[in-house]
Write a protein that holds these residues in place. Structure first.
Motif, PDB file in Angstrom:
ATOM      1  N   LYS A 252     -52.507  61.014  -6.637  1.00 30.04           N
ATOM      2  CA  LYS A 252     -51.808  61.415  -5.426  1.00 30.04           C
ATOM      3  C   LYS A 252     -51.843  60.276  -4.404  1.00 30.04           C
ATOM      4  O   LYS A 252     -52.911  59.814  -4.015  1.00 30.04           O
ATOM      5  N   ILE A 253     -50.651  59.820  -4.015  1.00 32.57           N
ATOM      6  CA  ILE A 253     -50.526  58.837  -2.937  1.00 32.57           C
ATOM      7  C   ILE A 253     -49.454  59.336  -1.978  1.00 32.57           C
ATOM      8  O   ILE A 253     -48.291  59.485  -2.359  1.00 32.57           O
ATOM      9  N   LYS A 254     -49.864  59.619  -0.758  1.00 30.42           N
ATOM     10  CA  LYS A 254     -48.932  60.091   0.272  1.00 30.42           C
ATOM     11  C   LYS A 254     -48.119  61.291  -0.227  1.00 30.42           C
ATOM     12  O   LYS A 254     -46.887  61.307  -0.181  1.00 30.42           O
ATOM     13  N   ASN A 255     -48.850  62.252  -0.761  1.00 26.35           N
ATOM     14  CA  ASN A 255     -48.265  63.520  -1.225  1.00 26.35           C
ATOM     15  C   ASN A 255     -47.320  63.359  -2.412  1.00 26.35           C
ATOM     16  O   ASN A 255     -46.527  64.257  -2.699  1.00 26.35           O
ATOM     17  N   LYS A 256     -47.398  62.219  -3.094  1.00 27.38           N
ATOM     18  CA  LYS A 256     -46.584  62.027  -4.287  1.00 27.38           C
ATOM     19  C   LYS A 256     -47.494  61.790  -5.481  1.00 27.38           C
ATOM     20  O   LYS A 256     -48.453  61.013  -5.406  1.00 27.38           O
ATOM     21  N   SER A 257     -47.182  62.450  -6.580  1.00 22.89           N
ATOM     22  CA  SER A 257     -47.970  62.303  -7.798  1.00 22.89           C
ATOM     23  C   SER A 257     -47.326  61.249  -8.699  1.00 22.89           C
ATOM     24  O   SER A 257     -46.132  61.321  -9.000  1.00 22.89           O
ATOM     25  N   ILE A 258     -48.110  60.240  -9.107  1.00 23.88           N
ATOM     26  CA  ILE A 258     -47.582  59.166  -9.956  1.00 23.88           C
ATOM     27  C   ILE A 258     -48.488  58.952 -11.163  1.00 23.88           C
ATOM     28  O   ILE A 258     -49.658  59.342 -11.172  1.00 23.88           O
ATOM     29  N   THR A 259     -47.919  58.335 -12.175  1.00 27.00           N
ATOM     30  CA  THR A 259     -48.670  57.973 -13.381  1.00 27.00           C
ATOM     31  C   THR A 259     -48.423  56.502 -13.696  1.00 27.00           C
ATOM     32  O   THR A 259     -47.272  56.068 -13.788  1.00 27.00           O
ATOM     33  N   ASN A 260     -49.485  55.720 -13.810  1.00 27.70           N
ATOM     34  CA  ASN A 260     -49.392  54.290 -14.134  1.00 27.70           C
ATOM     35  C   ASN A 260     -50.165  53.994 -15.416  1.00 27.70           C
ATOM     36  O   ASN A 260     -51.145  54.673 -15.725  1.00 27.70           O
ATOM     37  N   THR A 261     -49.721  52.970 -16.126  1.00 23.88           N
ATOM     38  CA  THR A 261     -50.360  52.602 -17.400  1.00 23.88           C
ATOM     39  C   THR A 261     -50.725  51.122 -17.401  1.00 23.88           C
ATOM     40  O   THR A 261     -49.979  50.291 -16.864  1.00 23.88           O
ATOM     41  N   VAL A 262     -51.873  50.814 -17.994  1.00 21.40           N
ATOM     42  CA  VAL A 262     -52.314  49.431 -18.183  1.00 21.40           C
ATOM     43  C   VAL A 262     -52.457  49.191 -19.682  1.00 21.40           C
ATOM     44  O   VAL A 262     -53.104  49.980 -20.387  1.00 21.40           O
ATOM     45  N   TYR A 263     -51.864  48.072 -20.161  1.00 20.28           N
ATOM     46  CA  TYR A 263     -51.842  47.833 -21.610  1.00 20.28           C
ATOM     47  C   TYR A 263     -52.160  46.375 -21.930  1.00 20.28           C
ATOM     48  O   TYR A 263     -51.677  45.451 -21.270  1.00 20.28           O
ATOM     49  N   MET A 264     -53.013  46.169 -22.934  1.00 23.91           N
ATOM     50  CA  MET A 264     -53.281  44.840 -23.500  1.00 23.91           C
ATOM     51  C   MET A 264     -53.274  44.987 -25.013  1.00 23.91           C
ATOM     52  O   MET A 264     -53.967  45.855 -25.554  1.00 23.91           O
ATOM     53  N   ASP A 265     -52.502  44.145 -25.695  1.00 31.90           N
ATOM     54  CA  ASP A 265     -52.446  44.283 -27.154  1.00 31.90           C
ATOM     55  C   ASP A 265     -53.664  43.623 -27.806  1.00 31.90           C
ATOM     56  O   ASP A 265     -54.399  42.854 -27.187  1.00 31.90           O
ATOM     57  N   LYS A 266     -53.866  43.944 -29.071  1.00 35.57           N
ATOM     58  CA  LYS A 266     -55.069  43.491 -29.775  1.00 35.57           C
ATOM     59  C   LYS A 266     -55.152  41.975 -29.911  1.00 35.57           C
ATOM     60  O   LYS A 266     -56.243  41.414 -30.001  1.00 35.57           O
ATOM     61  N   SER A 267     -53.976  41.287 -29.890  1.00 38.76           N
ATOM     62  CA  SER A 267     -54.010  39.819 -29.991  1.00 38.76           C
ATOM     63  C   SER A 267     -54.680  39.206 -28.761  1.00 38.76           C
ATOM     64  O   SER A 267     -55.349  38.179 -28.855  1.00 38.76           O
ATOM     65  N   ASN A 268     -54.508  39.845 -27.606  1.00 37.40           N
ATOM     66  CA  ASN A 268     -55.190  39.380 -26.399  1.00 37.40           C
ATOM     67  C   ASN A 268     -56.661  39.767 -26.412  1.00 37.40           C
ATOM     68  O   ASN A 268     -57.524  38.995 -25.979  1.00 37.40           O
ATOM     69  N   LEU A 269     -56.953  40.953 -26.919  1.00 38.62           N
ATOM     70  CA  LEU A 269     -58.340  41.410 -26.958  1.00 38.62           C
ATOM     71  C   LEU A 269     -59.176  40.587 -27.928  1.00 38.62           C
ATOM     72  O   LEU A 269     -60.399  40.504 -27.787  1.00 38.62           O
ATOM     73  N   GLU A 270     -58.520  39.962 -28.908  1.00 42.58           N
ATOM     74  CA  GLU A 270     -59.242  39.109 -29.857  1.00 42.58           C
ATOM     75  C   GLU A 270     -59.847  37.875 -29.185  1.00 42.58           C
ATOM     76  O   GLU A 270     -60.751  37.245 -29.733  1.00 42.58           O
ATOM     77  N   LYS A 271     -59.338  37.537 -27.998  1.00 37.14           N
ATOM     78  CA  LYS A 271     -59.896  36.406 -27.245  1.00 37.14           C
ATOM     79  C   LYS A 271     -61.233  36.767 -26.605  1.00 37.14           C
ATOM     80  O   LYS A 271     -61.939  35.899 -26.098  1.00 37.14           O
TER      81      LYS A 271
END
Length: 672
Positions: A252-271
């Motif tokens: 909830k931000i200023k009476n509005k409901s939002i959904t956000n996503t954070v993504y990192m693929d496995k090729s980056n996680l291999e680092k």
């Protein structure tokens, strides 16, 4: 004092305020009302009547806070066992000039006790969980929305985040985040305004503390979540073959409901090392705490921070805009730069996906989304980048052709000193501009703060200055021949002067700037491979030395035009035809000299104004991107001697000419 006394001096102002304060103190008891407070009118009347001109000395007065000039503050010490001060600012309002509301910078004795304990780093390391728990209990039961308690709590969190411990439990991190939750609550926003007025980097310090403390987390499970009303933390332990996919639902931000996503693929996680942590933190109320950039751009997304053991990995974030009335094409993916306390966009790009904005960035930190009601500025569009690349490509090709032509016709066009001087200058302008274009393209592919980047930026800086000094040399040669028509320079003096100006001067400036800045580790920017524009002396060298040269060359061009307009000795007054010829000569002069003397760079210096129009940016990039082409056209191809030399070379290669040459050669051999 008389009505005409002007008290502008700081010393006199100090004496007048001191005199007024003493006067108020003496008359306090006799002038006080039943509530013990002097009226503002009485203060102003007594001081203005006896001390100064009202137009020169405007102030506020109060029995407790005494006297303060308009725009300044007055403070009193706290009572009831609290430390710190209370503050009021003298300001204007609809009711006139008066003290504003009290800003309570008092620190409770409970919080102050923890702050004093935090000064001992050894004790902090030993008792960190206990101290964190104590602070959480205090903030839960105490009014933590005062500026004093807020500022002290931020200082304590900073100490906790830098504690010399290897790890902390998940429960301790949760307790720490409960303190943060209370500090960023909507009820504390007024206190945040006061604290940030006192200390600009308060919000950055909080983000640093959150990132620093959560890095100490030692979770029990492969995934972990900590959810509070004003802060959410979600993360994983890195495992082979798995992606990082975190979703913040129904925030909830200023009476509005939002959904956000954070993504990192496995090729980056291999680092990253196995079982190391990657975590993201959502801070819904930080939108109201972090400062928005000046202008029309507004913060229009959730503030999310992502951390890992290596921050140089790519990340993709899906933002749902908060205000859908803002222009989606104006979207910018930005991050909060902790060192400067500003939103920056380098290393990030975006794409639109329905009503969402997908941000892809090459590093980890705190991110959000900027948007405005207006469409995105032209300088950020793909069209602008395409035009710049095309112009640079044309310029590079033109400069290579220019150098080749000069090499072919050199012996034919440099037979006298004047022509030699001109072609030396033009050839070196072409060489410097070619090097500058190549280095400008190369710097985009280099990471900041490494040896290759530093070498490229130094060479770019030197080539940039050398280009302007050679244009300056050409301008001085033109001026000399306009003033001294029948007096030629000696060849040795001309060569020495030209190369000293063209290369020695920029070399001395570049090496001096590099040596001074590199020792202090200030030469290149922290965030990209470029000269550090935040350092004033580097900015002055990089900007105002070329500006001075362009200014001198501009006046040389004006002088050349005046010489064209002035009638020669014995000439009659010009008729209409001769005036038309003069206009043509002036236009020709301007067109030819503009690229050779760098006059189009005047547009670049106009762009130093951040409010400059985008059309000006287009014009500047097109003209200067094509400077190499203009050097080829106006400096070489339009030169009659070059044309004649090229014609001679071409004709010498034709079959008839070859036959004639062969016949002459045979005749000559038969003679011997």
């Amino acid at each position: 004092m008389g009505k005409n006394v002007n008290l502008r001096s700081k010393d006199w102002q100090f004496l007048m305020i001191l005199a007024c304060t003493l006067l108020i103190s003496i008359s306090m008891e006799s002038a006080s009302g039943s509530n013990g407070q002097l009226t503002e009118f009485h203060y102003k009347y007594k001081c203005v009547k006896q001390c100064s001109n009202p137009d020169d000395l405007i102030f506020c007065a109060d029995a407790a806070y005494k006297v303060a000039l308009l725009g300044s503050s007055a403070r009193i010490n706290c009572s009831d066992g609290q430390t710190g001060t209370k503050k009021r600012t003298c300001e204007t309002s609809e009711a006139g000039v008066k003290f504003g509301e009290v800003e309570d910078f008092c620190v409770s004795h409970q919080i102050n006790n923890i702050l004093q304990s935090a000064q001992n780093s050894t004790e902090v390391a030993k008792q960190l969980p206990t101290l964190v728990k104590s602070l959480a209990n205090i903030t839960e039961n105490l009014d933590n929305t005062t500026p004093g308690n807020l500022a002290a709590s931020l200082d304590i969190l900073k100490v906790f985040s830098s504690a010399n411990v290897k790890s902390v439990s998940e429960s301790t991190v949760e307790t720490f985040l409960s303190v943060v939750d209370s500090l960023v609550d909507d009820s504390a926003l007024t206190a945040w305004t006061s604290v940030q007025n006192e200390k600009n980097d308060s919000s950055s310090e909080l983000l640093k503390s959150i990132e620093g403390f959560t890095r100490l987390l030692s979770p029990n499970n492969q995934t972990f979540n900590i959810i509070k009303p004003n802060i959410q933390l979600k993360g994983i332990k890195v495992a082979p073959g798995k992606n990082y996919d975190i979703e913040f639902n129904d925030i909830k931000i200023k009476n509005k409901s939002i959904t956000n996503t954070v993504y990192m693929d496995k090729s980056n996680l291999e680092k990253l090392n196995k079982d190391s942590l990657v975590m993201s933190i959502a801070l819904p109320t930080m939108n109201d705490i972090l400062k928005e950039p000046p202008g029309s751009l507004k913060l229009n997304g959730l503030v999310m921070s992502t951390t890992a053991e290596n921050s140089n990995v790519s990340i993709k974030m899906y933002f749902m805009p908060l205000d859908t009335t803002l222009n989606q094409s104006s979207a910018q993916c930005v991050f909060w730069k902790l060192e400067t306390g500003k939103w920056e966009s380098y290393g990030c790009k975006h794409e639109l996906s329905g009503s969402s904005v997908i941000c892809t960035c090459e590093h980890l930190t705190s991110f959000s989304l900027l948007m405005s009601k207006e469409a995105k500025q032209l300088k950020n569009t793909q069209t602008f980048n395409t035009i710049t690349k095309i112009a640079l490509g044309v310029s590079l090709a033109s400069l290579i052709i220019s150098i080749l032509i000069e090499a072919i016709v050199w012996m034919d066009v440099t037979k006298n000193k004047t022509s030699l001087a001109r072609h030396i200058a033009i050839l070196n302008i072409a060489l410097c501009l070619l090097a500058l274009d190549i280095l400008f393209i190369a710097h985009d592919f280099l990471k900041p703060k490494n040896l290759k980047c530093t070498a490229v930026i130094f060479c770019l800086h030197f080539s940039f200055l050398a280009l302007f000094f050679w244009m300056f040399t050409l301008g001085l040669l033109l001026l000399y021949h306009l003033v001294f028509l029948f007096k030629e320079l000696s060849r040795s003096f001309m060569m020495l002067t030209s190369f000293s100006l063209g290369y020695a001067c920029p070399l001395v400036i570049s090496v001096s700037a590099f040596a001074y800045a590199h020792i202090r580790k200030q030469y290149t920017a922290m965030d990209k491979c470029w000269i550090n524009k935040e350092i004033l002396y580097l900015q002055l060298i990089f900007t105002y030395v070329p500006l001075a040269i362009v200014g001198i060359n501009f006046f040389i061009t004006i002088f050349a035009i005046v010489k064209i307009l002035r009638p020669g000795i014995g000439e009659k007054a010009r008729n209409n035809l001769s005036e038309k010829n003069s206009v043509k000569k002036i236009l020709r002069c301007i067109i030819i000299l503009t690229p050779l003397l760098g006059l189009s760079w005047i547009l670049g210096f106009m762009l130093l104004d951040k409010f400059s129009h985008d059309a000006l940016r287009y014009l500047f990039d097109i003209l200067n991107g094509l400077q190499g082409f203009f050097v080829l056209l106006f400096g070489i191809i339009m030169d009659e001697k070059v044309q004649a030399a090229l014609k001679k070379r071409i004709l010498s290669k034709t079959p008839s000419q070859k036959s004639l040459t062969a016949t002459n050669s045979t005749s000559s051999s038969n003679t011997y």
